[in-house]
Design a protein around this motif. Structure first.
Motif, PDB file in Angstrom:
ATOM      1  N   GLN A 168       0.819  -1.208   0.000  1.00 38.65           N
ATOM      2  CA  GLN A 168       0.000   0.000   0.000  1.00 38.65           C
ATOM      3  C   GLN A 168       0.857   1.264   0.000  1.00 38.65           C
ATOM      4  N   VAL A 193      -8.621  -7.879   4.016  1.00 36.70           N
ATOM      5  CA  VAL A 193      -9.382  -7.771   2.763  1.00 36.70           C
ATOM      6  C   VAL A 193      -9.512  -6.329   2.298  1.00 36.70           C
ATOM      7  N   ASN A 194      -9.685  -5.406   3.248  1.00 38.46           N
ATOM      8  CA  ASN A 194      -9.890  -4.010   2.864  1.00 38.46           C
ATOM      9  C   ASN A 194      -8.631  -3.423   2.228  1.00 38.46           C
ATOM     10  N   LYS A 197      -8.027  -4.990  -1.260  1.00 34.89           N
ATOM     11  CA  LYS A 197      -8.825  -4.361  -2.318  1.00 34.89           C
ATOM     12  C   LYS A 197      -8.279  -2.971  -2.638  1.00 34.89           C
ATOM     13  N   GLN A 198      -7.884  -2.244  -1.599  1.00 33.83           N
ATOM     14  CA  GLN A 198      -7.374  -0.886  -1.799  1.00 33.83           C
ATOM     15  C   GLN A 198      -6.113  -0.895  -2.669  1.00 33.83           C
ATOM     16  N   ILE A 201      -6.990  -1.516  -6.189  1.00 32.25           N
ATOM     17  CA  ILE A 201      -7.570  -0.321  -6.828  1.00 32.25           C
ATOM     18  C   ILE A 201      -6.461   0.670  -7.188  1.00 32.25           C
ATOM     19  N   LEU A 202      -5.564   0.901  -6.240  1.00 25.65           N
ATOM     20  CA  LEU A 202      -4.508   1.891  -6.467  1.00 25.65           C
ATOM     21  C   LEU A 202      -3.645   1.500  -7.668  1.00 25.65           C
ATOM     22  N   ASP A 205      -5.556   1.872 -10.837  1.00 21.42           N
ATOM     23  CA  ASP A 205      -5.743   3.299 -11.064  1.00 21.42           C
ATOM     24  C   ASP A 205      -4.551   3.930 -11.792  1.00 21.42           C
ATOM     25  N   ARG A 235     -12.914 -14.964   1.731  1.00 21.08           N
ATOM     26  CA  ARG A 235     -13.740 -13.756   1.585  1.00 21.08           C
ATOM     27  C   ARG A 235     -13.467 -13.080   0.238  1.00 21.08           C
ATOM     28  N   LEU A 236     -12.186 -13.036  -0.152  1.00 20.94           N
ATOM     29  CA  LEU A 236     -11.842 -12.410  -1.438  1.00 20.94           C
ATOM     30  C   LEU A 236     -12.440 -13.207  -2.594  1.00 20.94           C
ATOM     31  N   SER A 239     -16.148 -12.619  -2.793  1.00 19.77           N
ATOM     32  CA  SER A 239     -16.380 -11.285  -3.333  1.00 19.77           C
ATOM     33  C   SER A 239     -16.147 -11.287  -4.853  1.00 19.77           C
ATOM     34  N   ASP A 244     -17.259  -8.472  -7.722  1.00 18.06           N
ATOM     35  CA  ASP A 244     -16.421  -7.311  -7.400  1.00 18.06           C
ATOM     36  C   ASP A 244     -15.106  -7.403  -8.193  1.00 18.06           C
ATOM     37  N   MET A 246     -12.557  -5.712  -8.308  1.00 13.98           N
ATOM     38  CA  MET A 246     -11.308  -5.368  -7.646  1.00 13.98           C
ATOM     39  C   MET A 246     -10.815  -6.449  -6.677  1.00 13.98           C
ATOM     40  N   THR A 247     -11.504  -7.583  -6.680  1.00 13.60           N
ATOM     41  CA  THR A 247     -11.007  -8.718  -5.886  1.00 13.60           C
ATOM     42  C   THR A 247     -10.912  -9.971  -6.762  1.00 13.60           C
TER      43      THR A 247
ATOM     44  N   ILE B 297     -16.788  -5.395  -0.486  1.00 10.95           N
ATOM     45  CA  ILE B 297     -15.721  -5.166   0.479  1.00 10.95           C
ATOM     46  C   ILE B 297     -15.312  -3.689   0.488  1.00 10.95           C
ATOM     47  N   TYR B 298     -15.197  -3.122   1.674  1.00  8.60           N
ATOM     48  CA  TYR B 298     -14.769  -1.744   1.815  1.00  8.60           C
ATOM     49  C   TYR B 298     -13.306  -1.594   1.406  1.00  8.60           C
ATOM     50  N   ALA B 299     -13.014  -0.512   0.694  1.00 12.54           N
ATOM     51  CA  ALA B 299     -11.629  -0.073   0.477  1.00 12.54           C
ATOM     52  C   ALA B 299     -11.677   1.446   0.528  1.00 12.54           C
ATOM     53  N   VAL B 305     -14.302   2.777  -7.922  1.00 15.01           N
ATOM     54  CA  VAL B 305     -14.565   1.598  -8.765  1.00 15.01           C
ATOM     55  C   VAL B 305     -16.044   1.274  -8.851  1.00 15.01           C
TER      56      VAL B 305
END
Lengths: 321, 305
Positions: A168, A193-194, A197-198, A201-202, A205, A235-236, A239, A244, A246-247, B297-299, B305
């Protein structure tokens, strides 16, 4: 009276994305073959429910410096080849690796602190010595990772190797190097998991296509957080199947690194007798960690011990049949 | 929604400095701003204030009462300060707060009873905050019983389920909302419910916090929330509360908020077909609903997205 039980079948909206490692001559690389992972449209090995187009694969870890601190169990299994990364990689090919995971540990400040030019030579020579797809790991120190992985990415341009690790707080340089040279980037999060996903996304992006990201949710070995890794991966995957995007990256697990860090795998003296034969213990530790995470959805397993490789391959054969 | 203004809080460096040097006018200005923004109560958080709690509380209650008649919520864990403040309050007071932890129960409940004050009761024990709505309800029942033993009626109680951040405990958000619903059914007359709203967005990027707070508020109101400790100067927040209370369906966005409120109230699934995903505001509201409902899921960058 016979009882008929209907197998419950879930209808999913999504699937794990397919990611291909390695590029053959036709695609601008020099690999003898490519490896495609992911693609599952169901939970692990539920063949009756959805498509599982690609089997999980095994990457064998080799290091560019003799790992004197490795467990004697590992060192005796590999013998002299650990002194020469090219011989080591060749033996890993002979043992049936799907991928070679090259660990650039010699760039670590405590293990030689090699610079980017020396590292570039190593990468070139490994690419010349074996024709399997590669995963390239930096020494795990962010500044050095960025320095050497950029050069590694350049000399491997077009070979579609996987490069790690992106975290991250340190991902931009590695993602940019992957973007510029046609590689796949590995996104690591600390069993969360959070954050996983972040970071996904990054990285996307920055313009990195989603089929060029692998996720590494961090492996906890047996007895050291394996159940947390399992539930995060589960969980991923759920999802991903729920749609989703992004997972939906395939998952890579650094089994060998973690299993052989465990005291049970490393320590032969002064431990309870019920722990059993030290020579077998580490292999069992690595095998159990790997087969457990296979069932949590691992797509690439990075392993160390030849016997564990054989055990895990047998397990995959049975689960995929 | 009963708005408890939270801006006089020791955590703000400005407030801390004003309290330390007893700047009456600075505190009064903060009070008046919140009165003007439509607060129904003003919270006065002076911290534990171990050394001079009683004196600080007396001073701050006097200062605020000179400029407004609004009821005051006295917010400290210091029992001596609490009692000093309760003696000073001219009209209605609220004790913020007791919990099911023995010390806080034994300190604060008798004071609320003695001075006829309303009481915020947190559903928390020495073991922490129960993860589920049922777990919190069980603590809430204990609190209602203890209050009754002190002669505090259930209508004087504000039960607080304790909101945890969505970024840290995503599955817990829905439990908090359900706890509000259950709390309302635990006694006759129904106890009131209250939340510290902005905690739901703690840890989230600043640019997303307001939206998370507002969507969460609408969902809590749907479950029967009476009151929230908020920044009353957050105009959009106050506006959204009014939209669902007045059922102001003058825009597509408003209709989504009303539908969200109704879906929680009726325990139905939110109907996503009314959302125009091409409208960025509607889309962001919908994504936030999905995050708070733990559907995706929260990010931190979930809006991207």
């Amino acid at each position: 009276m016979p009882v008929t039980v209907q197998t419950p079948v879930e209808k999913w909206n999504g699937a794990v994305r397919e990611v291909t490692l390695g590029a053959t001559k036709a695609d601008g690389g020099t690999r003898g073959r490519t490896v495609t992972v992911g693609g599952s449209a169901t939970l692990p090995f539920l063949h009756f429910e959805g498509a599982i187009p690609n089997r999980p694969v095994i990457a064998i870890q080799v290091q560019d410096i003799d790992p004197l601190d490795w467990s004697p169990t590992l060192r005796s299994a590999w013998g002299d080849v650990t002194k020469d990364v090219l011989k080591w990689a060749a033996k890993a090919v002979d043992l049936g690796a799907d991928i070679i995971a090259l660990n650039l540990r010699s760039a670590h400040p405590d293990s030689g602190n090699r610079g980017p030019e020396e590292i570039a030579e190593t990468v070139k020579s490994v690419l010349g010595a074996v024709d399997l797809p590669l995963i390239i790991y930096g020494p795990g120190v962010p500044e050095k990772d960025n320095e050497v992985l950029v050069r590694a990415a350049e000399v491997a341009a077009g070979e579609r190797v996987a490069i790690g690790l992106c975290e991250q707080n340190n991902y931009r340089t590695i993602v940019a190097a992957c973007l510029a040279n046609g590689h796949v980037a590995i996104a690591r999060a600390p069993i969360d998991v959070n954050i996983q996903k972040q970071i996904n996304i990054l990285m996307s992006d920055m313009g990195l296509p989603l089929d060029r990201i692998l996720m590494d949710p961090t492996t906890g070995a047996l007895g050291y957080g394996l159940e947390y890794s399992f539930s995060v991966m589960e969980r991923l995957r759920l999802s991903a199947l729920q749609g989703d995007g992004m997972t939906q990256m395939p998952t890579i697990c650094t089994i060998g690194d973690e299993a052989w860090r465990a005291k049970e795998a490393k320590v032969s003296q002064g431990v309870p007798e019920v722990w059993g034969d030290f020579a077998k213990r580490g292999v069992v530790w690595e095998t159990i960690t790997a087969t457990t995470l296979l069932n949590a959805g691992a797509d690439i397993l990075v392993l160390r011990h030849p016997q564990a490789v054989e055990n895990v391959r047998k397990a995959i054969d049975q689960l995929i049949a | 929604m009963i708005v408890v203004g939270e801006r006089i809080h020791i955590i703000s460096p400005k407030v801390k400095a004003a309290i330390e040097s007893r700047e009456t006018q600075a505190i009064q200005a903060l009070a008046l701003n919140q009165v003007g923004a439509g607060s129904h109560y003003l919270d006065l958080n002076i911290g534990p204030s171990k050394k001079s709690g009683a004196e600080v509380m007396e001073w701050i209650v006097d200062a605020v009462q000179q400029v407004t008649d609004l009821p005051l919520s006295l917010d400290t864990t210091n029992a001596a300060a609490m009692e000093a403040g309760l003696k000073k309050v001219a009209r209605r007071a609220m004790v913020n707060s007791a919990s099911a932890e023995q010390v806080r129960l034994n300190n604060m409940m008798p004071l609320a009873a003695k001075y006829g004050a309303e009481l915020i009761a947190l559903t928390m024990t020495e073991q922490g905050i129960p993860g589920t709505a049922d777990g919190r309800a069980s603590v809430a029942l204990d609190l209602i019983t203890a209050a009754a033993e002190h002669g505090i009626g259930s209508d004087m109680l504000y039960l607080d389920p304790l909101v945890l951040p969505v970024s840290a405990d995503q599955a817990g958000v829905r439990e908090t909302i359900e706890a509000i619903r259950v709390f309302k059914q635990l006694a006759e007359p129904a106890p009131k419910t209250i939340v510290g709203l902005s905690n739901v967005s703690n840890g989230a990027p600043n640019e997303n916090r307001g939206l998370i707070n507002r969507v969460f508020m609408v969902m809590c109101l749907g479950a029967g929330l009476d009151s929230a400790i908020v920044d009353p100067l957050d105009k959009e927040l106050i506006e959204w509360a009014a939209i669902v209370e007045n059922r102001d369906s003058s825009s597509a966005r408003n209709n989504i908020l009303i539908a969200l409120y109704d879906s929680v109230a009726n325990m139905e699934e939110f109907d996503r077909s009314i959302v125009d995903m091409n409208d960025p505001e509607q889309r962001d509201v919908y994504k936030t609903i999905q995050i708070l409902n733990n559907e995706i899921i929260y990010a931190h960058s979930y809006l991207k997205v």
